[in-house]
Scaffold this motif. Structure first.
Motif, PDB file in Angstrom:
ATOM      1  N   ILE A  30     153.187  79.581  65.945  1.00 47.23           N
ATOM      2  CA  ILE A  30     153.587  78.921  67.155  1.00 47.23           C
ATOM      3  C   ILE A  30     154.921  78.384  66.881  1.00 47.23           C
ATOM      4  CG2 ILE A  30     152.933  77.407  68.769  1.00 47.23           C
ATOM      5  CD1 ILE A  30     150.048  77.607  67.921  1.00 47.23           C
ATOM      6  N   PRO A  31     155.933  78.478  67.730  1.00 45.42           N
ATOM      7  CA  PRO A  31     157.145  77.972  67.544  1.00 45.42           C
ATOM      8  C   PRO A  31     157.032  76.219  67.559  1.00 45.42           C
ATOM      9  CG  PRO A  31     157.294  79.577  69.351  1.00 45.42           C
ATOM     10  CD  PRO A  31     155.861  79.360  68.980  1.00 45.42           C
ATOM     11  N   GLY A  32     157.947  75.727  66.635  1.00 42.01           N
ATOM     12  CA  GLY A  32     157.834  74.183  66.705  1.00 42.01           C
ATOM     13  C   GLY A  32     157.528  73.853  65.369  1.00 42.01           C
ATOM     14  N   ASP A  33     157.809  72.683  65.113  1.00 42.58           N
ATOM     15  CA  ASP A  33     157.812  72.028  63.628  1.00 42.58           C
ATOM     16  C   ASP A  33     156.948  70.702  64.004  1.00 42.58           C
ATOM     17  OD1 ASP A  33     157.717  71.033  61.177  1.00 42.58           O
ATOM     18  OD2 ASP A  33     159.569  71.277  60.565  1.00 42.58           O
ATOM     19  N   PRO A  34     155.692  70.389  63.393  1.00 45.32           N
ATOM     20  CA  PRO A  34     154.820  69.301  63.601  1.00 45.32           C
ATOM     21  C   PRO A  34     155.827  67.835  63.158  1.00 45.32           C
ATOM     22  CG  PRO A  34     153.503  71.099  62.621  1.00 45.32           C
ATOM     23  CD  PRO A  34     154.903  71.497  62.730  1.00 45.32           C
ATOM     24  N   ALA A  35     156.404  68.212  62.137  1.00 47.50           N
ATOM     25  CA  ALA A  35     157.235  67.065  61.602  1.00 47.50           C
ATOM     26  C   ALA A  35     158.323  66.755  62.628  1.00 47.50           C
ATOM     27  CB  ALA A  35     157.824  67.145  60.195  1.00 47.50           C
ATOM     28  N   ASP A  36     158.920  67.672  63.332  1.00 47.08           N
ATOM     29  CA  ASP A  36     159.874  67.104  64.448  1.00 47.08           C
ATOM     30  C   ASP A  36     159.340  66.350  65.482  1.00 47.08           C
ATOM     31  OD1 ASP A  36     162.497  68.385  63.012  1.00 47.08           O
ATOM     32  OD2 ASP A  36     161.858  70.360  63.843  1.00 47.08           O
ATOM     33  N   ILE A  37     158.062  67.088  65.842  1.00 43.90           N
ATOM     34  CA  ILE A  37     157.396  66.464  67.012  1.00 43.90           C
ATOM     35  C   ILE A  37     157.031  65.134  66.777  1.00 43.90           C
ATOM     36  CG2 ILE A  37     155.222  66.700  68.626  1.00 43.90           C
ATOM     37  CD1 ILE A  37     155.695  69.593  68.506  1.00 43.90           C
ATOM     38  N   ILE A  38     156.396  64.888  65.677  1.00 44.98           N
ATOM     39  CA  ILE A  38     155.790  63.521  65.184  1.00 44.98           C
ATOM     40  C   ILE A  38     157.011  62.414  64.982  1.00 44.98           C
ATOM     41  CG2 ILE A  38     154.578  62.312  63.579  1.00 44.98           C
ATOM     42  CD1 ILE A  38     152.880  64.896  63.094  1.00 44.98           C
ATOM     43  N   GLY A  40     160.040  62.555  66.422  1.00 37.40           N
ATOM     44  CA  GLY A  40     160.701  62.152  67.546  1.00 37.40           C
ATOM     45  C   GLY A  40     162.145  62.658  67.522  1.00 37.40           C
ATOM     46  N   GLU A  41     162.735  62.523  68.583  1.00 42.02           N
ATOM     47  CA  GLU A  41     164.083  62.974  69.059  1.00 42.02           C
ATOM     48  C   GLU A  41     165.074  62.299  68.114  1.00 42.02           C
ATOM     49  OE1 GLU A  41     164.661  63.385  73.068  1.00 42.02           O
ATOM     50  OE2 GLU A  41     163.211  64.869  73.487  1.00 42.02           O
ATOM     51  N   ASP A  42     165.095  61.182  68.034  1.00 38.42           N
ATOM     52  CA  ASP A  42     165.984  60.274  67.347  1.00 38.42           C
ATOM     53  C   ASP A  42     166.069  60.264  65.864  1.00 38.42           C
ATOM     54  OD1 ASP A  42     166.727  59.446  70.046  1.00 38.42           O
ATOM     55  OD2 ASP A  42     165.233  57.710  69.828  1.00 38.42           O
ATOM     56  N   ALA A  43     164.894  61.089  65.287  1.00 39.71           N
ATOM     57  CA  ALA A  43     164.673  61.041  63.792  1.00 39.71           C
ATOM     58  C   ALA A  43     166.078  61.645  63.233  1.00 39.71           C
ATOM     59  CB  ALA A  43     163.539  61.545  63.134  1.00 39.71           C
ATOM     60  N   THR A  44     166.184  61.459  62.104  1.00 44.85           N
ATOM     61  CA  THR A  44     167.455  62.199  61.271  1.00 44.85           C
ATOM     62  C   THR A  44     166.922  63.550  60.657  1.00 44.85           C
ATOM     63  OG1 THR A  44     167.488  60.768  59.291  1.00 44.85           O
ATOM     64  CG2 THR A  44     168.605  60.225  61.014  1.00 44.85           C
ATOM     65  N   PRO A  45     167.558  64.589  60.299  1.00 48.08           N
ATOM     66  CA  PRO A  45     167.105  65.520  59.538  1.00 48.08           C
ATOM     67  C   PRO A  45     166.488  65.094  58.046  1.00 48.08           C
ATOM     68  CG  PRO A  45     169.176  66.269  60.453  1.00 48.08           C
ATOM     69  CD  PRO A  45     169.149  64.750  60.626  1.00 48.08           C
ATOM     70  N   ALA A  46     166.990  64.108  57.573  1.00 48.34           N
ATOM     71  CA  ALA A  46     166.665  63.665  56.346  1.00 48.34           C
ATOM     72  C   ALA A  46     165.145  63.099  56.550  1.00 48.34           C
ATOM     73  CB  ALA A  46     167.439  62.371  55.751  1.00 48.34           C
ATOM     74  N   GLU A  47     164.949  62.240  57.553  1.00 48.96           N
ATOM     75  CA  GLU A  47     163.624  61.485  57.924  1.00 48.96           C
ATOM     76  C   GLU A  47     162.432  62.474  58.059  1.00 48.96           C
ATOM     77  OE1 GLU A  47     165.248  57.391  59.837  1.00 48.96           O
ATOM     78  OE2 GLU A  47     164.561  59.099  61.138  1.00 48.96           O
ATOM     79  N   VAL A  48     162.970  63.671  59.007  1.00 51.85           N
ATOM     80  CA  VAL A  48     162.033  64.850  59.243  1.00 51.85           C
ATOM     81  C   VAL A  48     161.660  65.440  57.845  1.00 51.85           C
ATOM     82  CG1 VAL A  48     161.680  66.998  60.323  1.00 51.85           C
ATOM     83  CG2 VAL A  48     163.142  65.080  61.552  1.00 51.85           C
ATOM     84  N   LEU A  57     153.621  69.990  54.577  1.00 58.51           N
ATOM     85  CA  LEU A  57     154.319  71.095  55.195  1.00 58.51           C
ATOM     86  C   LEU A  57     155.304  71.678  54.547  1.00 58.51           C
ATOM     87  CD1 LEU A  57     154.400  69.593  59.014  1.00 58.51           C
ATOM     88  CD2 LEU A  57     152.521  70.960  57.766  1.00 58.51           C
ATOM     89  N   SER A  58     155.941  71.339  53.512  1.00 56.64           N
ATOM     90  CA  SER A  58     157.046  71.797  52.671  1.00 56.64           C
ATOM     91  C   SER A  58     156.408  72.585  51.429  1.00 56.64           C
ATOM     92  CB  SER A  58     157.902  70.633  52.081  1.00 56.64           C
ATOM     93  OG  SER A  58     158.238  69.914  53.086  1.00 56.64           O
ATOM     94  N   ASP A  59     155.291  72.701  51.410  1.00 52.27           N
ATOM     95  CA  ASP A  59     154.369  73.554  50.444  1.00 52.27           C
ATOM     96  C   ASP A  59     154.712  75.158  50.992  1.00 52.27           C
ATOM     97  OD1 ASP A  59     154.217  71.423  48.852  1.00 52.27           O
ATOM     98  OD2 ASP A  59     152.060  71.067  49.574  1.00 52.27           O
ATOM     99  N   PRO A  60     154.441  76.104  49.994  1.00 55.88           N
ATOM    100  CA  PRO A  60     154.427  77.234  50.399  1.00 55.88           C
ATOM    101  C   PRO A  60     153.001  77.359  51.409  1.00 55.88           C
ATOM    102  CG  PRO A  60     154.975  77.554  48.175  1.00 55.88           C
ATOM    103  CD  PRO A  60     154.617  76.116  48.449  1.00 55.88           C
ATOM    104  N   ILE A 274     147.397  71.481  70.374  1.00 52.48           N
ATOM    105  CA  ILE A 274     148.404  72.638  70.371  1.00 52.48           C
ATOM    106  C   ILE A 274     149.795  71.891  70.669  1.00 52.48           C
ATOM    107  CG2 ILE A 274     148.861  74.861  71.592  1.00 52.48           C
ATOM    108  CD1 ILE A 274     145.966  75.570  71.425  1.00 52.48           C
ATOM    109  N   LEU A 275     149.590  71.445  71.765  1.00 55.81           N
ATOM    110  CA  LEU A 275     151.142  71.058  72.314  1.00 55.81           C
ATOM    111  C   LEU A 275     151.807  69.969  71.195  1.00 55.81           C
ATOM    112  CD1 LEU A 275     150.048  69.846  75.876  1.00 55.81           C
ATOM    113  CD2 LEU A 275     151.204  71.974  75.329  1.00 55.81           C
ATOM    114  N   ASN A 276     151.098  69.340  70.486  1.00 56.42           N
ATOM    115  CA  ASN A 276     151.548  68.548  69.455  1.00 56.42           C
ATOM    116  C   ASN A 276     151.831  69.016  68.111  1.00 56.42           C
ATOM    117  OD1 ASN A 276     151.799  66.124  71.048  1.00 56.42           O
ATOM    118  ND2 ASN A 276     149.757  65.814  70.888  1.00 56.42           N
ATOM    119  N   ARG A 277     151.326  70.465  68.158  1.00 55.57           N
ATOM    120  CA  ARG A 277     151.383  71.291  66.763  1.00 55.57           C
ATOM    121  C   ARG A 277     150.557  70.711  65.622  1.00 55.57           C
ATOM    122  NH1 ARG A 277     153.556  73.373  70.866  1.00 55.57           N
ATOM    123  NH2 ARG A 277     155.551  74.567  70.710  1.00 55.57           N
ATOM    124  N   ASP A 278     149.488  69.858  66.269  1.00 55.39           N
ATOM    125  CA  ASP A 278     148.667  69.272  65.199  1.00 55.39           C
ATOM    126  C   ASP A 278     147.823  70.355  64.311  1.00 55.39           C
ATOM    127  OD1 ASP A 278     147.106  67.637  63.638  1.00 55.39           O
ATOM    128  OD2 ASP A 278     147.050  65.950  65.012  1.00 55.39           O
TER     129      ASP A 278
END
Length: 314
Positions: A30-38, A40-48, A57-60, A274-278
């Motif tokens: 399913i497209p979308g990263d749970p970390a991005d959704i959780i 928020g839009e104002d988060a930096t790539p480092a925070e994500v 979610l970074s594990d294989p 599903i909408l929240n990629r949980d």
């Protein structure tokens, strides 16, 4: 019979394994990263990225799968990625309303479908048979959610006889609980009633032409005894099979019906997850549904043994 049950339970193991792999894999497509959704839009790539590490979610993917299976083996369904609430607590709130709706739908289907099908099978090409054909064509041609909207408009909005939404626990007020449950259960159970009626009609009609039916009549048994004790009983095995196989349709339909009638349950839980990629909520909930489906089919196998003594000797 015991060896038969053990064999069926052993067959469920690879089914559960394949279902867990399928559920886990499909969710990751399913497209979308749970970390991005959780985050928020104002988060930096480092925070994500930090959040991804915290959520694992970074594990294989294989590592995530093995970790999840290990938790399931310990009876731990995990925690929500978004809220941190244990999935067990969420299911304790969401599963009973859905099972309540599914059970009520099954009761409606059995009470309507089997008697109608039996009468039509005993009296083919009669008014009962034509009435059954009209009922099944009309019912199967209307999706459950559309039937739910029509029932909602007629009985809740126009007539005001029944509540339009919500749920009341039967432990708090059984009567009000039934009033809230009536429309969703009818909307969901009518389609299954039509399916059961058609299968019952076909099997009963075929049984009425068998030699044992003529023998039973020759012994002087009354018509209802011939139909109930002989024709219907010998027709129940395929009907039980259909009832068990329809569980998937009932549970899938419950997801939609719960949204139509704004009922709490697995429908709202799974759709929101599903909408929240949980992932954790969705995959754990689906595995629970797979287990329920397997148990219902096992119950159907036990019913075969009660209906047909030859099964018990396997």
């Amino acid at each position: 019979m015991i060896s038969y049950i053990i064999g069926r339970l052993l067959q469920a193991v690879p089914v559960l394994a394949l279902a867990s792999i399928a559920v886990f894999s499909v969710l990751r497509l399913i497209p979308g990263d749970p970390a991005d959704i959780i985050a928020g839009e104002d988060a930096t790539p480092a925070e994500v990225e930090v959040l991804r590490e915290q959520l694992g979610l970074s594990d294989p993917i294989p590592v995530q799968y093995v970790r999840w299976i290990g938790e399931l083996a310990r009876g731990d369904l995990g925690v929500s990625l978004r809220t941190g609430v244990p999935v067990t607590e969420l299911l304790e709130l969401s599963l009973p309303p859905t099972l309540e709706l599914a059970a009520a739908s099954y009761v409606i289907a059995l009470v309507i479908g089997i008697p109608l099908g039996t009468i039509a099978g005993v009296k083919p090409r009669s008014l009962w048979d034509w009435g059954l054909s009209l009922f099944t064509v009309g019912t199967l041609g209307v999706p459950s959610f559309l039937l739910g909207v029509l029932l909602l408009w007629l009985f809740a909005v126009t007539l005001g006889w029944l509540p339009a939404s919500g749920r009341v626990s039967p432990l708090n007020d059984p009567v009000d609980s039934m009033r809230h449950l009536a429309l969703p259960a009818i909307a969901l159970g009518t389609g299954l009633a039509a399916v059961l009626a058609r299968y019952t009609r076909t099997t009963v009609q075929a049984a009425m032409g068998q030699d044992y039916i003529r023998t039973a009549r020759a012994k002087g048994l009354k018509d209802y005894q011939v139909v109930v004790r002989h024709a219907l009983r010998n027709s129940l095995i395929p009907i039980v099979t259909i009832v068990a196989l329809q569980l998937g349709n009932i549970m899938a339909g419950a997801v939609v019906i719960e949204r139509v009638f704004t009922r709490p349950g697995l429908g709202r839980l799974v759709v929101d997850a599903i909408l929240n990629r949980d992932y954790i909520i969705v995959q754990s909930t689906l595995i629970i549904l797979v287990v329920i489906f397997i148990m219902v089919n096992l119950a159907a196998d036990l019913a075969y043994g009660l209906l047909d003594p030859r099964v018990r000797r396997r």
